[in-house]
Every structure is written in C-alpha cells, then in structure tokens.
Design an enzyme around this catalytic site. Sequence first.
Site, PDB file in Angstrom:
ATOM      1  CG  ASP B 138      75.143 -63.293-107.727  1.00  0.00           C
ATOM      2  OD1 ASP B 138      76.133 -62.925-108.401  1.00  0.00           O
ATOM      3  OD2 ASP B 138      75.021 -64.450-107.287  1.00  0.00           O
ATOM      4  CG  HIS B 145      76.092 -70.746-114.219  1.00  0.00           C
ATOM      5  ND1 HIS B 145      76.231 -71.849-113.400  1.00  0.00           N
ATOM      6  CD2 HIS B 145      75.178 -69.951-113.605  1.00  0.00           C
ATOM      7  CE1 HIS B 145      75.443 -71.719-112.334  1.00  0.00           C
ATOM      8  NE2 HIS B 145      74.789 -70.577-112.442  1.00  0.00           N
ATOM      9  CD  GLU B 210      75.946 -70.252-107.932  1.00  0.00           C
ATOM     10  OE1 GLU B 210      75.828 -69.018-107.859  1.00  0.00           O
ATOM     11  OE2 GLU B 210      75.095 -70.988-108.484  1.00  0.00           O
ATOM     12  CD  GLU B 212      78.476 -65.569-108.250  1.00  0.00           C
ATOM     13  OE1 GLU B 212      78.344 -64.339-108.103  1.00  0.00           O
ATOM     14  OE2 GLU B 212      77.537 -66.375-108.168  1.00  0.00           O
ATOM     15  CG  ASP B 244      75.919 -66.790-104.751  1.00  0.00           C
ATOM     16  OD1 ASP B 244      75.464 -66.501-103.636  1.00  0.00           O
ATOM     17  OD2 ASP B 244      75.206 -67.016-105.748  1.00  0.00           O
ATOM     18  NE  ARG B 248      73.994 -75.273-106.820  1.00  0.00           N
ATOM     19  CZ  ARG B 248      74.184 -74.080-107.379  1.00  0.00           C
ATOM     20  NH1 ARG B 248      73.179 -73.226-107.540  1.00  0.00           N
ATOM     21  NH2 ARG B 248      75.384 -73.730-107.765  1.00  0.00           N
ATOM     22  CD  GLN B 251      69.395 -72.103-106.482  1.00  0.00           C
ATOM     23  OE1 GLN B 251      70.407 -72.661-106.075  1.00  0.00           O
ATOM     24  NE2 GLN B 251      69.407 -71.250-107.499  1.00  0.00           N
ATOM     25  CE  LYS B 264      71.974 -68.721-105.671  1.00  0.00           C
ATOM     26  NZ  LYS B 264      73.161 -69.065-106.487  1.00  0.00           N
ATOM     27  CB  THR B 268      77.819 -64.067-100.261  1.00  0.00           C
ATOM     28  OG1 THR B 268      76.471 -64.498-100.444  1.00  0.00           O
ATOM     29  CG2 THR B 268      78.478 -63.866-101.617  1.00  0.00           C
ATOM     30  CD  GLU B 385      77.770 -74.625-114.361  1.00  0.00           C
ATOM     31  OE1 GLU B 385      78.218 -74.586-115.520  1.00  0.00           O
ATOM     32  OE2 GLU B 385      77.889 -73.697-113.552  1.00  0.00           O
TER      33      GLU B 385
END
Lengths: 438, 438
Positions: B138, B145, B210, B212, B244, B248, B251, B264, B268, B385
């Site tokens: 990834d 971002h 996420e 992607e 993905d 948070r 993480q 993560k 996925t 975000e």
Amino acid sequence: MISALNETHDSRTRSWVAGANDSGSDFPIQNLPFGVFSQRQGGEARVGVAIGDQVVDIAACNERGLFYGEAAEAAHACRADSLNALLALRPRCWTALRRRLFEVLRQEAAPEERQRVRLLPMSDVEMLLPARVGDYTDFYASIHHATNVGSLLRPENPLLPNYKWLPVAYHGRASSLVPSGTPLRRPKGQIRENPNAPPVFGPSRRLDYEAEAGFFVGPGNRLGEPVPIGTAEEHIFGLCLVNDWSARDVQAWEYQPLGPFLAKSFATTLSPWVVTLEALAPFRMPLASRAEGDPQPLPHLFDPDDQRYGGIALTVEVWLSSSQMRQAGIDPMLLSCGSLADLYWTIAQMLAHHTSNGCNLRPGDLLATGTISGAANSARGCLMELTRRGAEPVTLPTGEPRQFLENGDEVILRGYCQRPGAARLGFGECRGIVLPSS
Amino acid sequence: MISALNETHDSRTRSWVAGANDSGSDFPIQNLPFGVFSQRQGGEARVGVAIGDQVVDIAACNERGLFYGEAAEAAHACRADSLNALLALRPRCWTALRRRLFEVLRQEAAPEERQRVRLLPMSDVEMLLPARVGDYTDFYASIHHATNVGSLLRPENPLLPNYKWLPVAYHGRASSLVPSGTPLRRPKGQIRENPNAPPVFGPSRRLDYEAEAGFFVGPGNRLGEPVPIGTAEEHIFGLCLVNDWSARDVQAWEYQPLGPFLAKSFATTLSPWVVTLEALAPFRMPLASRAEGDPQPLPHLFDPDDQRYGGIALTVEVWLSSSQMRQAGIDPMLLSCGSLADLYWTIAQMLAHHTSNGCNLRPGDLLATGTISGAANSARGCLMELTRRGAEPVTLPTGEPRQFLENGDEVILRGYCQRPGAARLGFGECRGIVLPSS
C-alpha cells in the site's frame, strides 16, 4: 502450553543412522526437523526429515508402509514441494509422525522397520524454502535491539512508550524469501546522507544482516476470530533461522512515516530445517528481559505459564567470512552470539497479538522475532548495533575493518539448543554471500 | 507507455447485450473488465468479463470455439478460480482477448458469433476476490492525504522530507483481503488515549475507511532485476477499488517505529471487477499535484511521458449509509469525491520504485495507491481527514453526527472515468458494512 517431556527427548537414546550420534551433530534423533528437498539428480521436491547427515524421504517411507493412523495422515501430506499441507493438519498428526520416526530410527528398531526407512545423504540433496509463505511478519521482540538501535537514532528517547505494552511488528515481503545459500545482490536504493543535498540513487553502502528466528504457523484462524494466548502455541509448528538483510542507508531515508519497505524487501534468507516446537520442549525457560516494575501484559497477552516456559534457550550465532579470509584459508569469524531467551515477548504473545484484531493467519505463514540481541556487547545481532552504526568497526582476522557488509562477505547464522541432561539440538545454517550490485 | 487509441475505445460502438448501452451503465462494451465469479446455483469459480448487467463466462465461450490464437491462449487461462494465470501471460494475449470480445459483443456481430457467447445475469453470480494475492503493498501517493494527515499529527512538519523524492509505501496484509460485500467485524486493539494512563484493550472507537485504487501485477520480474520506469506499465494488468479500513486509535499507539500493523490488517476490501489499463487509455492525463519547483524525479522514477499521460482521470466516490438511514428509506449519502489524477506519483513510478532494490513482483500481486485525496475539502478520502480527526463531525441526513464509523454503517466506494467524446467506464462498487466487535 508445552508438551510434557517424553521419550523422544531422552538424551540417552541413540540412532542407527550414520552421524546421528556424533556429539557435534545438529540432527540427533531427539531433533527430527522438517524441510523440503530435491535430489540433485532430479525428481520432484518433497518433504524430508534430517537425522545425522541423512535425510529421511517421508513420502517414500510411507509408500513402503512405515506409517499408520495419524502418522500416515501426516506422511501423506509430505508428498509435496512445501510443508503447507503438513502444517494445516492437527498438531497431534505432527506428533504421531515424529514419534513413529523416533521409534524406527532408534538403535533398537527391528531390521524389517529399518528397511522401510528411505534415507538420502544430505550431500545428494538441495534444500528449498520450507513453505509457501502467504504472509511474512517481522517483530521487534528484543528489547536490547530496540534500545540499541533507538539510542543511535533517538539518543534522548531510545525506547518508545509502546514497547513494553505490545509486540511491535511490521508486515514483511513474502516474495523475496530465499533459502539458505542463495547469493544476495547488493540492493540499490535512494539514499540521502547529506541532508543539505538531494538524495542519490545507487548501491547501498550500509548493508547489514539481522540474526533472527522465524516460526511457522500450523493451523490458522478464521478472519475475525482471534487466537487466545493460552492456545497460541497450538498454531505454531516450529522454528528456523532468519537473516533479515537490511540496507540501513535506504531505511533511514525511506522509513518515515510507514516503516521499512525497500530497505528489507530485496531478500530475506531462511534456514532450511524447521525444528518443531515439540522437539524444543526441554529448552523452555523464563524470558530474561522482563524487569521488575515492567507493566504486566494486558489480558490478551498474559499467560501465567510464561514465567516458567515463555522463553526458548536457542542460541543464535553470527559468523562472517570475507573473500580475503577465504583466499587466505581462514575460517569464518564469530561476530556475535545471542539467545532467544533474551527476547521481551514470547512467540505465543507475538502470535496472539497478531490475531487480536481478528487478522487471519494461514498455514505456512512466517512470523519472525526481529533481531535477537542480548545485554552483552557480544550479543548484538546486527552490524548497526555491533559497530555503533559504523563508528566502531569490527576487525577481521585479515586486518580488514568492517562497518557494514562488503561484497564477497558471507554471513552464516548457526543456531542450537543445549543444556545439561538433554541432547544438543542444532538448527543447521542460514547462509548468504553478498554479490556486487548489477 | 500507453496503447494507442483504437476501435475498442470508440464511444459510438454499441452492444447487443442488455443494459450495455444504458447511459448509466458501468460496463459498456468499451470497458470489459475482468473478475472471478461463481454461480449461486453452484459450480466452479471461473473468470468472467462484465458487460451491461451480464457476465461473459470466458471458459464456456472458449469451449464453444469463440477464440483463436492468443485470445484462445488467454481464454484458456480463464478456467480458473483467480486471474493469476491470465495475469502471468504476455500483455498482448490480454489485448487479443479483449479485442475479440469487443468484436463479438458489438451490435454488428453475426448471429452465429453471438450464439457462442455464454452470458449469465449478474444477479445469478457471486463475485469473489479477483486474484490470489501473493503480496499486497500500500502506497501513500496522494500528497493531499499525506499533508492533511501530517497536519493533524505533526502540525509543525506535516510533509516529511522524503515525500517528494520517493513513493512511500508499506507492506500490507494479503490474508485479510476480502471481496466487496464481506461484512467487517469492528476490530479490537490496544489503545492509549490518555498518555498518563495505561493502554486498554477493546473495540476500536476510531474506525475509518480509506478510499483507494489498487492495481494488479501482470507478468512479474525476477529477484534482483528491477523493472525500468519506461516498461513498468507492461507489468500492470488493471485497476480496482480498495477500501483500506483503518483503526486510527490502534494506529496512533502501535505505529512507531515500524509503521501500521494491526490498525490495518483486520480487513481490506476489494471491488470485484478489474478494469484493464488498456480500457483506461482514453482517460490518461497529466498528474495535477506536482508543483513548479518540486524536484525532478531521480532517473529510476523519471519518464518524460508522465507529463502527458502519467495520471488517470478515475473519480472515486465515497458513500455512507447508516442503519438509521436504511430504516428510514434514505439513500446513501455522498461523503467525498476524489480523483486518481490528483496523486503525486504515477502507478508506473510506484511499480518501478517497488522493484528498484531488486524486489520481485509476482503475477497477482496487488499494489494500492493509498488514500486518494484532492486539494478540495470535498475530496478528502477518509473520515480522519474529512472530520479533522473527529473535531468537525459530518452530519448524516438523519441528523446523526459521524466522527468515525459506527456499527451498522455501510461504506460504498464507486469509481468511474468520463470525459467528452469517450464512453463512460465504471468500476462497480466496493462495499462493506460494519458489524459490532465479537
């Protein structure tokens, strides 16, 4: 948590197989590690078991009727070019196969049983990767390594706050796992040594090894279903040696904020023989690095048995031979000697943590410990630590200084377990020689 | 670098297949994406191509003699439960198959050719993962971002110094890739929200998506042999959508110093249809984010054609539907809309960089872009975000606030390419609904 000691660990038992009773042998009858071989003369790759200087061809023995019941079920899975089918079986099938092998390989075995054992000299076979690794995960389980490396990168804050709470890890690259003996091409990469100049792309000048142990996942777990710490070892088949080659200059520039990538993915070398967790039972001991006052592991990582059996007394040595040394007929030099018992986290904790978010492990997945370093200077498992990032070079017997690896250097990892009253078990070797960049 | 425009891109061409000519269809005759399906009524999984609301069963067409030459070679590889065998072929086999399909699916196809086409309604099939992914990588290719996330974590230093020099990436977890529609169990993990208290283990409270794009490796490269930037696209088969999922809070606590791991690896999600790079040719454009004064890519990442064709005008939308919304009969809400053309790095640069140290890629490996965000607030591709890490919640049509995902939330990614004069190509959907922790 661990198998009770049983007759397969009896240090007095001898084998009729050549070399198995030599005191220096890595592969006495108490060991019986699994690997995948192909005959140099050709033929399909298949699963073998090492004893002395011979390899037992399991599938061929099975055809000769050597096994029955669960041992036969396990032997059936050995007609394959990887251990994956064997790893997917119930652990008691592995046990049945290992016990039956012990029975027929010991001195007292009847001639008609000996005749059914198909042996090949190790010199006639080539050893391949033990498994098709679906995913490879590398931990950071040595607190000494984390502290040593942290001191070089962040002198004011060497050990990060999460270290004593969870086993830190990153996903590694499975495609570039190679068997022992595969030469290593020095990687190129982007490097920025001068922070006031643009980075350059070229051969790594800080190529390093990392001495690690790896462990293979047996039966997996389903996605969304964590493995409890108390049964984690039932998912572990056995251990091998791992050299996690690292390009330190590439790593320093690329690794923020998502961790190591190209600094590691160019090659990772595995030793070919997987020593079963069952064979290692006599060498279980407490982990040495968890200090008074350290936090007790949170419940998903806490197993009261760890205070007695969490560690494994596996010694991992690193030897180096330079091209000049070989030309001068000088034997490899011992660079360091560490122990798996010096880790901060047990292999069960690593596996349980890995699945604690529901992540699924599959048979044949490889987890590795990260660099095995101890408290002593002689127990530093990579050159970055051993030479303080090049500031204190090692001097080879030829007088050559080593900050990092040079072309022609061969790195040899050796591993063994020994203690009074038990047969010494060896892991064989994990070798790789550095070739120049192309 | 890209295929010349050809008749398979002609927007005036119509198909005889139901639904293919509808203006809203994701799968007009100009698209022809590949996926793996199984029939709900049973039978072996195999490769299909989407057109309108139908799936072409390639292996069945091949048995009816529809293909010849290289197209037949490609079709032969489609009798499989993954795209891997097809991906391992020469790109011109893919082209031959796609062109022959175009020929027999267009309005003008002769009745005897139409009869050889075996179609199944999409409603009768279940879509599986497109490939057996050996390794999943990834990237972090959106500078918007990286800057947005960096501003939240390191306000004084949002974009790290390496960002404009190399495409940052981490190895992801292949075992937990799941096809669109697979429900997602909210992961548990170790979380430390109060730095003065010990961490706790429990369900993530900051679960995020996420948005992607992923791209599949076709022919691989040998270990030690980097792929030059100029031929990198010859190793890329096509693109899909990727969610993905990210915890948070997990993480933030675990990711130093080795990057994301359990935050993560719990799941996925991939969309099932892989849109070929060839079909995307009309949508190539310059990347928009490389600014005047930014460093020129180093030679291993520099392709002069990138100034015209490096980007792909793929729009990726994120839609959310809460449980309350579904109960009230309210349609999903559009949360954001980004474009692959806003990335800082091209897919060819990502692939070339990945192999620049000699790392080998294998057919079926998956590379993903990382979160696709743009300069506009409406183009922020994750909740972290979009809500400034929860500080500015989104309000759903029911009045519910969303800082992070709640149980019952369904996230739907949709992707499409459109521009005047070209047929609109869709990617279908990438869906997943959040279930409570077990």
